[in-house]
Design an enzyme around this catalytic site. Structure first.
Site, PDB file in Angstrom:
ATOM      1  CB  CYS A  68      -4.646  -1.418 -42.275  1.00  0.00           C
ATOM      2  SG  CYS A  68      -5.424  -0.280 -41.102  1.00  0.00           S
ATOM      3  CB  CYS A  98      -3.197  -5.374 -36.188  1.00  0.00           C
ATOM      4  SG  CYS A  98      -4.268  -5.810 -37.573  1.00  0.00           S
ATOM      5  N   GLY A 127      -8.219  -3.228 -43.075  1.00  0.00           N
ATOM      6  CA  GLY A 127      -8.423  -1.810 -43.346  1.00  0.00           C
ATOM      7  C   GLY A 127      -9.122  -1.058 -42.238  1.00  0.00           C
ATOM      8  CD  GLU A 128     -10.245   3.046 -39.038  1.00  0.00           C
ATOM      9  OE1 GLU A 128      -9.971   2.190 -38.185  1.00  0.00           O
ATOM     10  OE2 GLU A 128     -11.327   3.661 -39.067  1.00  0.00           O
ATOM     11  CD  GLU A 170      -6.716 -13.353 -45.835  1.00  0.00           C
ATOM     12  OE1 GLU A 170      -6.179 -14.390 -46.206  1.00  0.00           O
ATOM     13  OE2 GLU A 170      -6.563 -12.873 -44.707  1.00  0.00           O
ATOM     14  CB  CYS A 220     -15.487 -10.524 -40.864  1.00  0.00           C
ATOM     15  SG  CYS A 220     -14.179  -9.420 -40.348  1.00  0.00           S
ATOM     16  CB  CYS A 269      -2.908  -1.570 -34.415  1.00  0.00           C
ATOM     17  SG  CYS A 269      -4.108  -0.241 -34.701  1.00  0.00           S
ATOM     18  CB  CYS A 302      -9.595 -10.350 -34.322  1.00  0.00           C
ATOM     19  SG  CYS A 302     -11.343 -10.444 -34.113  1.00  0.00           S
ATOM     20  CB  SER A 361     -14.696  -2.259 -36.122  1.00  0.00           C
ATOM     21  OG  SER A 361     -13.681  -2.294 -35.146  1.00  0.00           O
ATOM     22  CG  ASN A 409      -6.834 -14.137 -32.235  1.00  0.00           C
ATOM     23  OD1 ASN A 409      -7.131 -15.089 -31.525  1.00  0.00           O
ATOM     24  ND2 ASN A 409      -7.717 -13.280 -32.693  1.00  0.00           N
ATOM     25  CB  SER A 426     -10.109  -0.646 -32.269  1.00  0.00           C
ATOM     26  OG  SER A 426     -10.772  -1.636 -33.019  1.00  0.00           O
ATOM     27  CG  LEU A 427     -10.501   2.391 -25.546  1.00  0.00           C
ATOM     28  CD1 LEU A 427     -10.392   3.779 -26.146  1.00  0.00           C
ATOM     29  CD2 LEU A 427     -11.546   2.404 -24.426  1.00  0.00           C
TER      30      LEU A 427
HETATM   31  N1  SAH Z   1      -9.336  -0.761 -38.382  1.00  0.00           N
HETATM   32  C1  SAH Z   1     -10.558  -1.120 -37.752  1.00  0.00           C
HETATM   33  C2  SAH Z   1     -11.170  -2.340 -38.349  1.00  0.00           C
HETATM   34  C3  SAH Z   1     -10.376  -3.632 -38.155  1.00  0.00           C
HETATM   35  S1  SAH Z   1     -11.207  -4.522 -36.960  1.00  0.00           S
HETATM   36  C4  SAH Z   1     -10.341  -1.235 -36.262  1.00  0.00           C
HETATM   37  O1  SAH Z   1      -9.214  -1.223 -35.824  1.00  0.00           O
HETATM   38  O2  SAH Z   1     -11.307  -1.280 -35.527  1.00  0.00           O
HETATM   39  C5  SAH Z   1     -10.115  -5.641 -36.423  1.00  0.00           C
HETATM   40  C6  SAH Z   1     -10.283  -5.858 -34.936  1.00  0.00           C
HETATM   41  O3  SAH Z   1      -9.405  -6.892 -34.566  1.00  0.00           O
HETATM   42  C7  SAH Z   1      -9.865  -4.616 -34.170  1.00  0.00           C
HETATM   43  O4  SAH Z   1     -10.581  -4.456 -32.997  1.00  0.00           O
HETATM   44  C8  SAH Z   1      -8.443  -4.949 -33.900  1.00  0.00           C
HETATM   45  O5  SAH Z   1      -7.925  -4.207 -32.870  1.00  0.00           O
HETATM   46  C9  SAH Z   1      -8.527  -6.430 -33.597  1.00  0.00           C
HETATM   47  N2  SAH Z   1      -7.234  -7.099 -33.720  1.00  0.00           N
HETATM   48  C10 SAH Z   1      -6.201  -6.737 -34.497  1.00  0.00           C
HETATM   49  N3  SAH Z   1      -5.154  -7.570 -34.317  1.00  0.00           N
HETATM   50  C11 SAH Z   1      -5.535  -8.486 -33.401  1.00  0.00           C
HETATM   51  C12 SAH Z   1      -4.902  -9.621 -32.817  1.00  0.00           C
HETATM   52  N4  SAH Z   1      -3.671  -9.981 -33.167  1.00  0.00           N
HETATM   53  N5  SAH Z   1      -5.607 -10.340 -31.931  1.00  0.00           N
HETATM   54  C13 SAH Z   1      -6.864  -9.998 -31.607  1.00  0.00           C
HETATM   55  N6  SAH Z   1      -7.519  -8.959 -32.137  1.00  0.00           N
HETATM   56  C14 SAH Z   1      -6.857  -8.195 -33.023  1.00  0.00           C
END
Ligand code: SAH
Length: 359
Positions: free
Chosen positions: A116, A123, A165-166, A96, A109, A120, A339, A197, A296, A220-221
């Protein structure tokens, strides 16, 4: 162009490689510039329409090269103008890509992997596991397809590698894609318009620090301590918070640029005032901006979105401590394009499969 078996895919070639391939067939390198202009600047995929190439070169290209492009399977439009594209790749896998208008610029995006591996906790893409890496041609292909579908070849846009993906887990193809996007005879994108990211894969982050094409960096902290972050972002057990922040401090930044720290706010988990205070302390002195992302929520995600009050309080604590902070406005939630909501089911089925976008 009809794809030929054993033909060379133009989508996978950086310009020097295309020059090389042309030279091997007795053609001048400058034709690579013309071909890049046709493919990337004008969006022409049909060799027959590349009118400034000789007939001879055109027939060689037709016989020995092809240009693969992702195909649009589905296109959803949100009430807020966000659009989500489900794209099918050459092997039938799907990814997507999302178009986000007016933020204030236009943003694509883009995905870097099918699925991935980072898993996390909040996610949905992470729930899929990793199916495979995308090639550079497939990463850039998303940009080509969106630019065409949205009629934006002549309009400046940003890209964020924040889809599925990462990116640093698919390092070589991601960097190759950025070089193709930056090529002055192609899209000619400034690295300032690109944001990568990452969860912070340390060795890859150190490599990125030495790249000639340096995208903006977003980390993504999501938590200020190893204990908390390890629960949310499993790779933190390998590359911890202090080491990531130390790498960020060393990261070569252009003048006026800063690292974005993304922080998904989960009610009662990492959204407490003490979390905000710890975060502020952790980032003190780092050239940073903090982007808060209220979760989300989705079925299957065992967390809740915090109240607006909790989000505001968290943001205020950071701002009082002189951090630049923004709250990410959730876009495209009605079409599940926000996201962490990108997930494609049915990836493990064989061809002829049916795809459903779902959560
Ligand atoms: N793997 C990379 C690129 C993906 S970016 C990364 O983690 O940075 C996707 C962004 O959306 C990341 O900051 C991730 O933490 C955030 N994200 C993932 N799941 C989410 C959710 N359910 N609600 C809000 N943000 C989310």
């Amino acid at each position: 162009m009809i794809p030929q078996p054993l033909s060379t895919d133009l989508a996978e070639l950086e310009r020097p490689a295309l020059e090389h391939a042309l030279a091997a067939r007795g053609y001048q390198p400058f034709h690579a510039r013309q071909i890049f202009q046709w493919i990337y600047r004008r969006g022409v995929a049909d060799v027959g329409a590349m009118t400034d190439l000789s007939r001879d070169l055109r027939s060689t290209l037709t016989a020995e090269f092809n240009l693969s492009s992702p195909a649009i399977v589905h296109r959803d439009r949100s009430v807020d103008g966000t659009q989500k594209f489900l794209l099918r790749l050459g092997d039938g896998r799907t990814v997507e890509s999302v178009f986000i208008p007016d933020t204030p610029s236009q943003t694509f995006c883009i995905s870097t992997q099918v699925g991935c591996a980072m898993a996390c906790a909040f996610c949905l893409t992470g729930k899929m596991g990793l199916v495979r890496n995308l090639t550079a041609g497939e990463i850039v292909g998303q940009v080509r397809v969106l630019a065409d579908a949205l009629e934006m070849r002549a309009v400046p846009f940003n890209i964020v590698l924040m889809g599925m993906g990462e990116p640093l887990h698919n390092y070589d193809e991601t960097m190759k894609a950025l070089r193709i996007l930056a090529d002055e005879h192609g899209f000619n994108m400034s690295p300032r318009r690109m944001t990568l990211s990452t969860v912070g894969l340390l060795p890859a982050l150190e490599r990125l620090a030495k790249e000639p094409i340096m995208p903006n960096l977003a980390i993504s902290l999501h938590a200020p301590t190893d204990g908390q972050r390890g629960e949310l972002v499993p790779i933190n057990r390998k590359y911890g918070v202090e080491d990531i922040i130390a790498a960020c401090r060393r990261f070569p930044l252009k003048r006026r640029s800063r690292i974005t720290f993304e922080y998904v706010l989960l009610a009662g988990v990492n959204d407490r005032p003490e979390d905000a205070r710890r975060l502020a302390k952790l980032l003190a002195g780092v050239k940073s901006k903090v982007n808060l992302i209220p979760l989300n929520a989705a079925a299957g995600i065992p967390f809740e979105r915090p109240s607006d009050d909790a989000v505001n309080q968290f943001a205020e604590i950071l701002a009082e401590r002189h951090l630049t902070v923004s709250v990410r406005k959730s876009r495209g939630r009605d079409i599940r394009a926000a996201c962490g909501q990108l997930i494609v089911e049915g990836q493990k089925l064989s061809s002829g499969q049916q795809f459903a976008v779902s959560i």
